[in-house]
Write a protein that holds these residues in place. Structure first.
Motif, mmCIF file in Angstrom:
data_model
loop_
_atom_site.group_PDB
_atom_site.id
_atom_site.type_symbol
_atom_site.label_atom_id
_atom_site.label_comp_id
_atom_site.label_asym_id
_atom_site.label_seq_id
_atom_site.Cartn_x
_atom_site.Cartn_y
_atom_site.Cartn_z
ATOM 1 N N MET A 52 0.827 -1.213 0.000
ATOM 2 C CA MET A 52 0.000 0.000 0.000
ATOM 3 C C MET A 52 0.857 1.257 0.000
ATOM 4 S SD MET A 52 -3.304 -0.496 2.380
ATOM 5 C CE MET A 52 -3.419 -2.080 3.134
ATOM 6 N N LEU A 53 1.912 1.267 0.794
ATOM 7 C CA LEU A 53 2.790 2.431 0.837
ATOM 8 C C LEU A 53 3.559 2.601 -0.470
ATOM 9 C CD1 LEU A 53 4.146 2.119 4.481
ATOM 10 C CD2 LEU A 53 2.491 3.771 3.607
ATOM 11 N N ALA A 54 3.923 1.486 -1.109
ATOM 12 C CA ALA A 54 4.658 1.565 -2.369
ATOM 13 C C ALA A 54 3.777 2.039 -3.521
ATOM 14 C CB ALA A 54 5.265 0.199 -2.700
ATOM 15 N N HIS A 55 2.481 1.777 -3.442
ATOM 16 C CA HIS A 55 1.546 2.123 -4.519
ATOM 17 C C HIS A 55 0.500 3.126 -4.039
ATOM 18 C CE1 HIS A 55 2.970 -0.874 -7.396
ATOM 19 N NE2 HIS A 55 3.184 -1.637 -6.340
ATOM 20 N N HIS A 56 0.922 4.118 -3.260
ATOM 21 C CA HIS A 56 -0.052 5.063 -2.719
ATOM 22 C C HIS A 56 -0.689 5.935 -3.792
ATOM 23 C CE1 HIS A 56 3.654 7.481 -2.770
ATOM 24 N NE2 HIS A 56 2.866 8.528 -2.874
ATOM 25 N N ARG A 57 -0.084 6.073 -4.950
ATOM 26 C CA ARG A 57 -0.667 6.894 -6.022
ATOM 27 C C ARG A 57 -1.648 6.109 -6.896
ATOM 28 N NH1 ARG A 57 2.199 11.846 -6.812
ATOM 29 N NH2 ARG A 57 4.067 11.864 -5.540
ATOM 30 N N ASP A 58 -1.507 4.805 -6.946
ATOM 31 C CA ASP A 58 -2.384 3.969 -7.774
ATOM 32 C C ASP A 58 -2.912 2.774 -6.971
ATOM 33 O OD1 ASP A 58 0.064 2.715 -7.578
ATOM 34 O OD2 ASP A 58 0.013 1.898 -9.599
ATOM 35 N N LEU A 59 -3.346 3.059 -5.760
ATOM 36 C CA LEU A 59 -3.740 2.002 -4.834
ATOM 37 C C LEU A 59 -4.939 1.206 -5.330
ATOM 38 C CD1 LEU A 59 -3.116 0.687 -2.129
ATOM 39 C CD2 LEU A 59 -4.599 2.364 -1.047
ATOM 40 N N LEU A 60 -5.930 1.874 -5.866
ATOM 41 C CA LEU A 60 -7.121 1.161 -6.342
ATOM 42 C C LEU A 60 -6.783 0.250 -7.521
ATOM 43 C CD1 LEU A 60 -10.131 0.737 -5.952
ATOM 44 C CD2 LEU A 60 -10.536 2.663 -7.482
ATOM 45 N N ALA A 61 -5.956 0.731 -8.443
ATOM 46 C CA ALA A 61 -5.556 -0.096 -9.583
ATOM 47 C C ALA A 61 -4.715 -1.289 -9.129
ATOM 48 C CB ALA A 61 -4.785 0.738 -10.596
ATOM 49 N N LYS A 62 -3.835 -1.079 -8.172
ATOM 50 C CA LYS A 62 -3.020 -2.182 -7.651
ATOM 51 C C LYS A 62 -3.891 -3.201 -6.936
ATOM 52 C CE LYS A 62 0.780 -4.350 -6.820
ATOM 53 N NZ LYS A 62 1.460 -5.054 -7.918
ATOM 54 N N THR A 63 -4.866 -2.739 -6.169
ATOM 55 C CA THR A 63 -5.785 -3.654 -5.501
ATOM 56 C C THR A 63 -6.559 -4.480 -6.522
ATOM 57 O OG1 THR A 63 -6.033 -2.090 -3.676
ATOM 58 C CG2 THR A 63 -7.704 -3.791 -3.871
ATOM 59 N N GLU A 65 -5.598 -5.168 -9.557
ATOM 60 C CA GLU A 65 -4.663 -6.076 -10.223
ATOM 61 C C GLU A 65 -4.398 -7.317 -9.380
ATOM 62 O OE1 GLU A 65 0.053 -6.070 -11.303
ATOM 63 O OE2 GLU A 65 -1.050 -4.192 -11.596
ATOM 64 N N VAL A 66 -4.192 -7.125 -8.085
ATOM 65 C CA VAL A 66 -3.917 -8.262 -7.204
ATOM 66 C C VAL A 66 -5.165 -9.128 -7.045
ATOM 67 C CG1 VAL A 66 -3.332 -8.899 -4.830
ATOM 68 C CG2 VAL A 66 -2.040 -7.107 -5.994
ATOM 69 N N ALA A 67 -6.320 -8.500 -6.913
ATOM 70 C CA ALA A 67 -7.555 -9.255 -6.672
ATOM 71 C C ALA A 67 -8.111 -9.903 -7.931
ATOM 72 C CB ALA A 67 -8.616 -8.338 -6.069
ATOM 73 N N GLY A 68 -7.976 -9.234 -9.089
ATOM 74 C CA GLY A 68 -8.634 -9.748 -10.290
ATOM 75 C C GLY A 68 -7.753 -9.961 -11.491
ATOM 76 N N GLY A 69 -6.461 -9.718 -11.364
ATOM 77 C CA GLY A 69 -5.562 -9.932 -12.481
ATOM 78 C C GLY A 69 -5.163 -8.635 -13.165
ATOM 79 N N GLU A 70 -4.225 -8.779 -14.108
ATOM 80 C CA GLU A 70 -3.663 -7.611 -14.784
ATOM 81 C C GLU A 70 -4.707 -6.832 -15.574
ATOM 82 O OE1 GLU A 70 -0.261 -6.544 -18.117
ATOM 83 O OE2 GLU A 70 -0.475 -8.602 -17.398
ATOM 84 N N TYR A 71 -5.594 -7.541 -16.287
ATOM 85 C CA TYR A 71 -6.592 -6.857 -17.104
ATOM 86 C C TYR A 71 -7.621 -6.104 -16.265
ATOM 87 C CZ TYR A 71 -4.661 -9.233 -21.124
ATOM 88 O OH TYR A 71 -3.814 -9.668 -22.100
ATOM 89 N N PHE A 72 -7.957 -6.629 -15.107
ATOM 90 C CA PHE A 72 -8.874 -5.928 -14.214
ATOM 91 C C PHE A 72 -8.231 -4.640 -13.694
ATOM 92 C CE2 PHE A 72 -11.311 -5.670 -10.069
ATOM 93 C CZ PHE A 72 -12.474 -5.226 -10.664
ATOM 94 N N GLY A 73 -6.941 -4.684 -13.389
ATOM 95 C CA GLY A 73 -6.225 -3.483 -12.971
ATOM 96 C C GLY A 73 -6.189 -2.431 -14.073
ATOM 97 N N TRP A 75 -8.408 -2.178 -16.469
ATOM 98 C CA TRP A 75 -9.790 -1.714 -16.626
ATOM 99 C C TRP A 75 -10.117 -0.640 -15.586
ATOM 100 C CZ3 TRP A 75 -14.628 -4.306 -14.398
ATOM 101 C CH2 TRP A 75 -15.766 -3.692 -14.892
ATOM 102 N N ILE A 76 -9.720 -0.868 -14.345
ATOM 103 C CA ILE A 76 -9.964 0.107 -13.283
ATOM 104 C C ILE A 76 -9.201 1.400 -13.562
ATOM 105 C CG2 ILE A 76 -9.587 0.590 -10.820
ATOM 106 C CD1 ILE A 76 -11.973 -1.230 -11.371
ATOM 107 N N SER A 77 -7.971 1.292 -14.063
ATOM 108 C CA SER A 77 -7.199 2.490 -14.408
ATOM 109 C C SER A 77 -7.869 3.275 -15.526
ATOM 110 C CB SER A 77 -5.782 2.103 -14.837
ATOM 111 O OG SER A 77 -5.086 1.515 -13.767
ATOM 112 N N ALA A 78 -8.342 2.576 -16.548
ATOM 113 C CA ALA A 78 -9.034 3.247 -17.654
ATOM 114 C C ALA A 78 -10.327 3.889 -17.172
ATOM 115 C CB ALA A 78 -9.314 2.256 -18.778
ATOM 116 N N ASP A 79 -11.053 3.205 -16.306
ATOM 117 C CA ASP A 79 -12.287 3.755 -15.761
ATOM 118 C C ASP A 79 -12.011 5.015 -14.941
ATOM 119 O OD1 ASP A 79 -15.189 3.575 -15.138
ATOM 120 O OD2 ASP A 79 -14.423 3.266 -13.095
#
Length: 101
Positions: A52-63, A65-73, A75-79
């Protein structure tokens, strides 16, 4: 971006019937009070504190990515980019309307 939508409602207040604006604000606040804590709990459940501290700027996208895979991350970034673009466009339309008055 957790409270995007408040400015949209304020821009259309003149077109709303009397008494609708408080209901709109109430519903928006209700969604914010439900969605934001749930997203925080999901982040805490999926990621460790170091990540979380390492990805504080893109925390939602990292979450995502970890929870649903690279494409889900992705998708969230594009959204998120689309929501930000919509908020900027809404602000531009609002300012343009104010300047024309």
């Amino acid at each position: 971006l957790g409270v995007t939508g408040f400015e949209t409602s304020a821009n259309y207040i003149e077109e709303q019937h009397k008494g609708i604006f408080p209901k709109t604000l109430h519903n928006t606040w209700l969604l914010v009070f439900i969605i934001n804590p749930v997203l925080s709990l999901v982040c805490l459940g999926v990621l460790d504190m170091k990540t979380m501290l390492a990805h504080h700027r893109d925390l939602l996208a990292k979450t995502a990515e970890v929870a649903g895979g690279e494409y889900f991350g992705l998708w969230i970034s594009a959204d998120a980019a689309l929501v930000l673009a919509g908020a900027v466009l809404t602000a531009y339309v609002g300012v343009t309307g104010l300047v024309r008055r």
